[in-house]
Design a protein around this motif. Structure first.
Motif, PDB file in Angstrom:
ATOM      1  N   THR A   1       0.822  -1.220   0.000  1.00  0.00           N
ATOM      2  CA  THR A   1       0.000   0.000   0.000  1.00  0.00           C
ATOM      3  C   THR A   1       0.854   1.268   0.000  1.00  0.00           C
ATOM      4  N   GLY A   2       2.084   1.172   0.520  1.00  0.00           N
ATOM      5  CA  GLY A   2       2.984   2.330   0.478  1.00  0.00           C
ATOM      6  C   GLY A   2       3.194   2.769  -0.967  1.00  0.00           C
TER       7      GLY A   2
ATOM      8  N   TYR B   1       0.453   5.115  -2.055  1.00  0.00           N
ATOM      9  CA  TYR B   1       0.666   6.499  -1.585  1.00  0.00           C
ATOM     10  C   TYR B   1       1.777   7.164  -2.389  1.00  0.00           C
ATOM     11  N   ARG B   2       2.788   6.366  -2.725  1.00  0.00           N
ATOM     12  CA  ARG B   2       3.879   6.901  -3.547  1.00  0.00           C
ATOM     13  C   ARG B   2       3.360   7.242  -4.950  1.00  0.00           C
TER      14      ARG B   2
ATOM     15  N   ARG C   1      10.487   4.627  -5.858  1.00  0.00           N
ATOM     16  CA  ARG C   1      11.461   4.571  -4.756  1.00  0.00           C
ATOM     17  C   ARG C   1      12.297   5.854  -4.651  1.00  0.00           C
TER      18      ARG C   1
ATOM     19  N   ALA D   1       5.083  11.270  -0.237  1.00  0.00           N
ATOM     20  CA  ALA D   1       4.088  10.278   0.210  1.00  0.00           C
ATOM     21  C   ALA D   1       3.904  10.386   1.723  1.00  0.00           C
ATOM     22  N   SER D   2       4.994  10.510   2.437  1.00  0.00           N
ATOM     23  CA  SER D   2       4.909  10.597   3.898  1.00  0.00           C
ATOM     24  C   SER D   2       4.173  11.868   4.326  1.00  0.00           C
TER      25      SER D   2
ATOM     26  N   SER E   1       0.256  11.716   2.935  1.00  0.00           N
ATOM     27  CA  SER E   1      -0.616  10.615   3.384  1.00  0.00           C
ATOM     28  C   SER E   1      -1.454  10.941   4.628  1.00  0.00           C
TER      29      SER E   1
ATOM     30  N   ARG F   1      -6.181   9.549   1.809  1.00  0.00           N
ATOM     31  CA  ARG F   1      -6.381   8.185   2.318  1.00  0.00           C
ATOM     32  C   ARG F   1      -7.675   7.570   1.766  1.00  0.00           C
TER      33      ARG F   1
ATOM     34  N   GLY G   1       1.565  -1.980   5.236  1.00  0.00           N
ATOM     35  CA  GLY G   1       1.367  -0.536   5.280  1.00  0.00           C
ATOM     36  C   GLY G   1       1.515  -0.018   6.694  1.00  0.00           C
ATOM     37  N   ARG G   2       0.698   0.984   7.024  1.00  0.00           N
ATOM     38  CA  ARG G   2       0.767   1.591   8.356  1.00  0.00           C
ATOM     39  C   ARG G   2      -0.535   1.396   9.150  1.00  0.00           C
ATOM     40  N   ASP G   3      -1.647   1.250   8.399  1.00  0.00           N
ATOM     41  CA  ASP G   3      -2.971   1.234   9.039  1.00  0.00           C
ATOM     42  C   ASP G   3      -3.797   0.053   8.562  1.00  0.00           C
ATOM     43  N   ILE G   4      -3.136  -1.013   8.133  1.00  0.00           N
ATOM     44  CA  ILE G   4      -3.893  -2.127   7.536  1.00  0.00           C
ATOM     45  C   ILE G   4      -4.695  -2.858   8.623  1.00  0.00           C
TER      46      ILE G   4
ATOM     47  N   ARG H   1      10.364  10.356  10.025  1.00  0.00           N
ATOM     48  CA  ARG H   1       9.244   9.692   9.349  1.00  0.00           C
ATOM     49  C   ARG H   1       8.381   8.931  10.361  1.00  0.00           C
TER      50      ARG H   1
ATOM     51  N   ASP I   1       4.445   9.534  10.883  1.00  0.00           N
ATOM     52  CA  ASP I   1       3.493   8.437  10.650  1.00  0.00           C
ATOM     53  C   ASP I   1       2.720   8.079  11.932  1.00  0.00           C
TER      54      ASP I   1
ATOM     55  N   ARG J   1       0.147  11.493  13.283  1.00  0.00           N
ATOM     56  CA  ARG J   1      -0.884  12.159  12.467  1.00  0.00           C
ATOM     57  C   ARG J   1      -2.274  11.820  13.027  1.00  0.00           C
TER      58      ARG J   1
HETATM   59  O1   DC Z   1       5.982   1.996   3.142  1.00  0.00           O
HETATM   60  P1   DC Z   1       6.431   3.160   2.317  1.00  0.00           P
HETATM   61  O2   DC Z   1       7.701   3.787   2.798  1.00  0.00           O
HETATM   62  O3   DC Z   1       6.498   2.836   0.840  1.00  0.00           O
HETATM   63  O4   DC Z   1       5.264   4.263   2.483  1.00  0.00           O
HETATM   64  C1   DC Z   1       5.415   5.580   1.999  1.00  0.00           C
HETATM   65  C2   DC Z   1       4.591   6.532   2.872  1.00  0.00           C
HETATM   66  O5   DC Z   1       3.207   6.261   2.664  1.00  0.00           O
HETATM   67  C3   DC Z   1       4.822   6.387   4.370  1.00  0.00           C
HETATM   68  O6   DC Z   1       5.720   7.368   4.855  1.00  0.00           O
HETATM   69  C4   DC Z   1       3.484   6.570   5.002  1.00  0.00           C
HETATM   70  C5   DC Z   1       2.500   6.356   3.884  1.00  0.00           C
HETATM   71  N1   DC Z   1       1.678   5.161   4.069  1.00  0.00           N
HETATM   72  C6   DC Z   1       0.524   5.302   4.800  1.00  0.00           C
HETATM   73  O7   DC Z   1       0.256   6.391   5.315  1.00  0.00           O
HETATM   74  N2   DC Z   1      -0.320   4.257   4.953  1.00  0.00           N
HETATM   75  C7   DC Z   1      -0.036   3.064   4.420  1.00  0.00           C
HETATM   76  N3   DC Z   1      -0.910   2.041   4.576  1.00  0.00           N
HETATM   77  C8   DC Z   1       1.159   2.883   3.690  1.00  0.00           C
HETATM   78  C9   DC Z   1       2.014   3.958   3.536  1.00  0.00           C
END
Ligand code: DC
Length: 218
Positions: free
Chosen positions: A33-34, A37-38, A89, A97-98, A101, A107, A127-130, A178, A182, A185
Motif C-alpha cells: 500500500t505504500g 501512496y507513492r 522509490r 508520500a509521507s 498521506s 487516504r 502498510g501503516r494502518d492495515i 518519518r 506516521d 498524524r
Molecule cells: O511503506 P512506504 O515507505 O512505501 O510508504 C510511503 C509513505 O506512505 C509512508 O511514509 C506513510 C505512507 N503510508 C501510509 O500512510 N499508509 C499506508 N498504509 C502505507 C504507507
C-alpha cells in the motif's frame, strides 16, 4: 472474502521483504500500500505541488487514477494509465508520500482500492494502518518493527551496495522524523492493532521472521 494477512510497521522494518516471501510460500498476492501512496505522490510532484499545499493536493486527488496490475507476480502501479513503478522509490517521492498521506482525502482515495483487492483474493497487505483501519477483520495481523539503529543500518547497507554514498546519521535522522510523522498524524496513525502480534526483527534473520509469520497463517 479472501484470506487476509495484515502487516503494519515503521519504515525500514522489512515489511515488504518479508511479505513477498510469505506471499510466495503461501500463494497469496502481495499488496504494497505504500506504493499506492507513492503513486499519488508522483501525481502531486508532477503537478509541481509542495507537501504544504494541502488544498491543491486535495484538488489534485480528483483527477488521479491509481490502479494496480500484477506482471509476473510483481505489483505494478499505474497513474492515469502510465506505469510509474520505476519512479516510486525516489527519495522525493517517499517524502511527498509521507507528507501527503496524513490528508484524509488522500487516504479515502486509496481505501476502496485496498479493500477491494483484499475482498477478491487471498492477500498479504503491508502498510501503516492495515490492521487498524483498512482490514480490521484480517485473519492474521502482525506489527513488524525494529530499532531505529537496525533500520538505519539496513537502509545504509542497501544504498552502499547500490554504490550510493550516504551518511548513517542522516538516514537515522530521516527514519526518526518519518516515524514521528506516521505515528502522530490524526488520521490512521501508525500503531499496533490491539489484536496484532508484535514481532521485533532487530535480532532476527529474514528466515526467522518469515517462519514466525507462516506459523500464524492457516
Ligand atoms: O511503506 P512506504 O515507505 O512505501 O510508504 C510511503 C509513505 O506512505 C509512508 O511514509 C506513510 C505512507 N503510508 C501510509 O500512510 N499508509 C499506508 N498504509 C502505507 C504507507
Amino acid at each position: 472474502m479472501g484470506y487476509n494477512v495484515a502487516i503494519d510497521g515503521p519504515a525500514g522494518a522489512g515489511k515488504s521483504t518479508i511479505a513477498k516471501l510469505v506471499a510466495k510460500e503461501k500463494g497469496f498476492v502481495y499488496v504494497d500500500t505504500g506504493a499506492m501512496y507513492r503513486g499519488l505522490a508522483v501525481h502531486f510532484l508532477d503537478r509541481g505541488l509542495r507537501p504544504e499545499e494541502t488544498d491543491k493536493i486535495i484538488e489534485a486527488c480528483g483527477d488521479a487514477q491509481v490502479t494496480i496490475k500484477y506482471e509476473e507476480g510483481i505489483q505494478q502501479v499505474y497513474l492515469n494509465g502510465t506505469n510509474i513503478t520505476a519512479r516510486l522509490r525516489d527519495e522525493e517521492v517517499g517524502n511527498m508520500a509521507s507528507k501527503s498521506s496524513p490528508i484524509p482525502q488522500v487516504r479515502e482515495k486509496l481505501l476502496e482500492l485496498q479493500q477491494g483487492l483484499a475482498r477478491e483474493q487471498d492477500v498479504i497487505m503491508d502498510g501503516r494502518d492495515i490492521g487498524t483501519c483498512v482490514l480490521p477483520n484480517a485473519d492474521v495481523k502482525v506489527y513488524l518493527t525494529a530499532s531505529v539503529e537496525t533500520r538505519a543500518k539496513r537502509r545504509y547497507d542497501e544504498l552502499v551496495e547500490k554504490g550510493i554514498s550516504c551518511s548513517l546519521d542522516e538516514i537515522a535522522k530521516d527514519i526518526k522524523e518519518r516515524d514521528e510523522r506516521d505515528m502522530t498524524r490524526d488520521t490512521a496513525p501508525l500503531k499496533q492493532a490491539g489484536d496484532a502480534v508484535l514481532i521485533d526483527s532487530s535480532c532476527m534473520s529474514v528466515k526467522e521472521v518469515v517462519e514466525a509469520i507462516l506459523a500464524l497463517c492457516r
